[in-house]
Design a protein around this motif. Structure first.
Motif, mmCIF file in Angstrom:
data_model
loop_
_atom_site.group_PDB
_atom_site.id
_atom_site.type_symbol
_atom_site.label_atom_id
_atom_site.label_comp_id
_atom_site.label_asym_id
_atom_site.label_seq_id
_atom_site.Cartn_x
_atom_site.Cartn_y
_atom_site.Cartn_z
ATOM 1 N N LEU A 41 0.831 -1.199 0.000
ATOM 2 C CA LEU A 41 0.000 0.000 0.000
ATOM 3 C C LEU A 41 0.870 1.255 0.000
ATOM 4 O O LEU A 41 1.953 1.285 0.589
ATOM 5 C CB LEU A 41 -0.909 -0.004 1.226
ATOM 6 C CG LEU A 41 -1.898 -1.180 1.322
ATOM 7 C CD1 LEU A 41 -2.721 -1.080 2.593
ATOM 8 C CD2 LEU A 41 -2.796 -1.252 0.097
ATOM 9 N N GLY A 42 0.384 2.255 -0.692
ATOM 10 C CA GLY A 42 1.117 3.506 -0.769
ATOM 11 C C GLY A 42 1.958 3.646 -2.012
ATOM 12 O O GLY A 42 2.786 4.560 -2.116
ATOM 13 N N GLY A 43 1.803 2.709 -2.961
ATOM 14 C CA GLY A 43 2.521 2.819 -4.222
ATOM 15 C C GLY A 43 3.960 2.353 -4.177
ATOM 16 O O GLY A 43 4.712 2.598 -5.123
ATOM 17 N N GLU A 366 1.177 -4.300 3.866
ATOM 18 C CA GLU A 366 2.064 -3.247 4.337
ATOM 19 C C GLU A 366 3.535 -3.658 4.379
ATOM 20 O O GLU A 366 4.411 -2.785 4.365
ATOM 21 C CB GLU A 366 1.630 -2.805 5.738
ATOM 22 C CG GLU A 366 0.218 -2.257 5.777
ATOM 23 C CD GLU A 366 -0.275 -1.953 7.186
ATOM 24 O OE1 GLU A 366 0.574 -1.802 8.096
ATOM 25 O OE2 GLU A 366 -1.506 -1.869 7.392
ATOM 26 N N HIS A 367 3.810 -4.971 4.409
ATOM 27 C CA HIS A 367 5.194 -5.434 4.561
ATOM 28 C C HIS A 367 5.653 -6.383 3.456
ATOM 29 O O HIS A 367 6.820 -6.759 3.432
ATOM 30 C CB HIS A 367 5.361 -6.129 5.927
ATOM 31 C CG HIS A 367 5.069 -5.237 7.092
ATOM 32 N ND1 HIS A 367 6.025 -4.446 7.691
ATOM 33 C CD2 HIS A 367 3.906 -5.005 7.758
ATOM 34 C CE1 HIS A 367 5.478 -3.758 8.685
ATOM 35 N NE2 HIS A 367 4.194 -4.087 8.748
ATOM 36 N N GLY A 368 4.759 -6.805 2.582
ATOM 37 C CA GLY A 368 5.139 -7.726 1.517
ATOM 38 C C GLY A 368 5.450 -9.121 2.004
ATOM 39 O O GLY A 368 6.231 -9.845 1.381
ATOM 40 N N VAL A 369 4.819 -9.537 3.117
ATOM 41 C CA VAL A 369 5.052 -10.855 3.714
ATOM 42 C C VAL A 369 3.812 -11.715 3.527
ATOM 43 O O VAL A 369 2.708 -11.322 3.938
ATOM 44 C CB VAL A 369 5.393 -10.744 5.213
ATOM 45 C CG1 VAL A 369 5.564 -12.133 5.827
ATOM 46 C CG2 VAL A 369 6.655 -9.910 5.415
ATOM 47 N N SER A 370 3.977 -12.890 2.923
ATOM 48 C CA SER A 370 2.861 -13.817 2.731
ATOM 49 C C SER A 370 2.895 -14.897 3.805
ATOM 50 O O SER A 370 3.907 -15.591 3.960
ATOM 51 C CB SER A 370 2.937 -14.474 1.349
ATOM 52 O OG SER A 370 2.768 -13.528 0.321
ATOM 53 N N VAL A 371 1.793 -15.028 4.554
ATOM 54 C CA VAL A 371 1.627 -16.102 5.540
ATOM 55 C C VAL A 371 0.214 -16.657 5.356
ATOM 56 O O VAL A 371 -0.501 -16.300 4.424
ATOM 57 C CB VAL A 371 1.843 -15.591 6.981
ATOM 58 C CG1 VAL A 371 3.293 -15.205 7.213
ATOM 59 C CG2 VAL A 371 0.918 -14.414 7.290
ATOM 60 N N ARG A 372 -0.191 -17.518 6.247
ATOM 61 C CA ARG A 372 -1.532 -18.106 6.170
ATOM 62 C C ARG A 372 -2.215 -17.968 7.525
ATOM 63 O O ARG A 372 -1.586 -18.205 8.561
ATOM 64 C CB ARG A 372 -1.436 -19.592 5.784
ATOM 65 C CG ARG A 372 -2.776 -20.342 5.692
ATOM 66 C CD ARG A 372 -3.699 -19.743 4.645
ATOM 67 N NE ARG A 372 -3.119 -19.772 3.322
ATOM 68 C CZ ARG A 372 -3.304 -20.748 2.422
ATOM 69 N NH1 ARG A 372 -4.053 -21.783 2.730
ATOM 70 N NH2 ARG A 372 -2.748 -20.667 1.232
#
Length: 447
Positions: A41-43, A366-372
């Motif tokens: 988010l935020g470009g 916001e952080h580019g972290v993928s979890v489940r």
């Protein structure tokens, strides 16, 4: 609507673990998506930290190259007379032989290609001539297919669970015991040889749901004594839609064909059909040439890297991850067995307060972290070992790095301390940013 619902206080500086020694493998060089930047988010764009590998693993670079090299040769399998058809037919059968070798199949075992682990276990369920016993720790893929299953509730230790299984089989014999090789909730690895010994002592066979085990550990059917193995390519760095069922042919030859169609038949008349035996019996239709080849290449690449190097890499990252989340107050790591001697790189946590679904959405946006977030298609097990309704799972692979772990821990620390920076709302598909300015890749046009 409120954007922040988690109010646990935490010192973010405590969240990052100490620097680990260099990995014996170069994770970023292994993946086809190495260096992928994802929008937040935020470009902005940031490096993708993929800690959802247990759900679907990215393609290895060698696997992606093999698929690209094969595409120009794509043709019909087993029926065509053109040279490309001969080439892909040979590739499919060579892959069958290679996969059998990689999983320690015996000379009289068959390798049946399916869509995924779920498909493989549903096929096996149609072939079992009797009752099946499962544990309550299973993924739904190894719970739902069994028509006459009996469930043994797992105990707090593996030893007690083995004793409970032994007692159940002594009380009432079964044809098959089907268990997971590694839990997709806790990462705990079961001693397959010991479960095989208990099953065989009571005249039963043992099937292994190896979806989570095969990408992390060397699996040897003959050495362990297990009879059947089911696994998915998309869990093992070959995300092209192929699964395998490996094991003795007798039950499969006696079962009705899994799919009725071309390739499964020897002779078709209007009144009578003669079906093949062996793998062909259950592989009607055109096979997934790319997926089958990719699966074999992925297993070969894992073998080339070597289990010692992969284990060193995984254990270092898993230790870094667990120490990082342990530094956060209000966070609990979910465990099932107190005596589990081995864990694959899966860590599931609970939060004392707040929505893990919101936390997972904020980590991604916001952080580019993928979890489940959720109960990970293992509802009975999660309900037994967890204290909250949902958990958050971070899962590691051979492409994971210490930077991925540190970004996850730091992001989690910031969110549980202060809440998400942006505003979110809950939809039918889970938590989403109220204003989502992240561009989608231009692979196709939505309309």
């Amino acid at each position: 609507m409120e954007g922040a619902v988690v109010t646990i206080a935490v010192d973010a500086k405590r969240a990052t673990a100490s620097t680990a020694k260099p990995s014996p493998i170069a994770p970023l060089a292994l993946l086809a998506d190495a260096g992928l930047d994802v929008p937040v988010l935020g470009g902005r764009r940031v490096p993708h930290s993929n800690l959802d590998v247990a759900a679907s693993a990215p393609a290895l670079a060698r696997v992606a190259r093999a698929a690209a090299d094969l595409l120009p040769w794509y043709s019909s399998v087993h029926r065509g007379t053109g040279f490309p058809s001969q080439v892909v037919t040979e590739l499919v059968e060579d892959a069958r032989t290679a996969i059998a070798r990689h999983v320690g199949a015996r000379d009289d075992d068959v390798v049946v290609f399916t869509r995924n682990t779920t498909d493989s276990l549903n096929l096996l369920a149609l072939a079992v001539p009797g009752e099946t016993v499962v544990l309550d720790i299973e993924h739904h893929a190894n719970l739902l297919p069994w028509r006459d299953r009996r469930t043994v509730v797992g105990e707090s230790t593996i030893e007690a669970t083995l004793a409970a299984l032994d007692a159940e089989l002594a009380r009432r014999p079964a044809a098959l015991v089907s268990v997971t090789g590694a839990s997709n909730v806790t990462g705990e690895v079961l001693p397959i040889d010991r479960f095989a010994a208990v099953a065989h002592a009571h005249g039963a066979r043992l099937a292994i749901d190896a979806a989570q085990l095969l990408p992390h550990r060397t699996v040897d059917l003959a050495a362990s004594g297990a009879d059947y193995l089911a696994a998915s390519g998309h869990k093992a760095y070959a995300p092209y839609g192929t699964g395998i069922l490996v094991g003795p042919a007798d039950w499969l030859d006696a079962a009705p064909p899994y799919l009725a169609g071309g390739g499964a038949v020897d002779r078709v008349g209007l009144e009578r059909v003669s079906w093949h035996t062996g793998a062909e019996r259950h592989e009607a239709g055109t096979p997934n040439v790319l997926g089958i080849t990719a699966f074999a290449v992925a297993l070969d690449e894992l073998a080339r890297l070597g289990e010692p190097a992969r284990l060193e890499h995984e254990h270092a990252l898993a230790d870094r991850l667990e120490r990082g989340v342990a530094a956060l107050p209000g966070v609990r790591v979910v465990r099932g067995f107190s005596d589990a001697a081995d864990h694959v790189g899966i860590v599931t946590i609970e939060l004392e307060r707040g929505s893990v679904g919101l936390v997972a959405a904020a980590l991604a946006a916001e952080h580019g972290v993928s979890v489940r977030a959720g109960r990970f298609c293992a509802h009975p097990y999660f309900d037994r070992v967890a204290t909250r309704s949902n958990g958050l799972r971070a899962s590691l692979g051979i492409g994971s790095s210490s930077a991925d772990v540190d970004r996850f821990v730091a992001g989690l620390a910031a969110i549980v301390a202060d809440g998400p920076r942006e505003m979110y709302h809950r939809t039918e598909d889970g938590w989403r940013p109220i204003v989502d300015d992240r561009p989608r890749p231009a692979v196709f046009t939505r309309g």
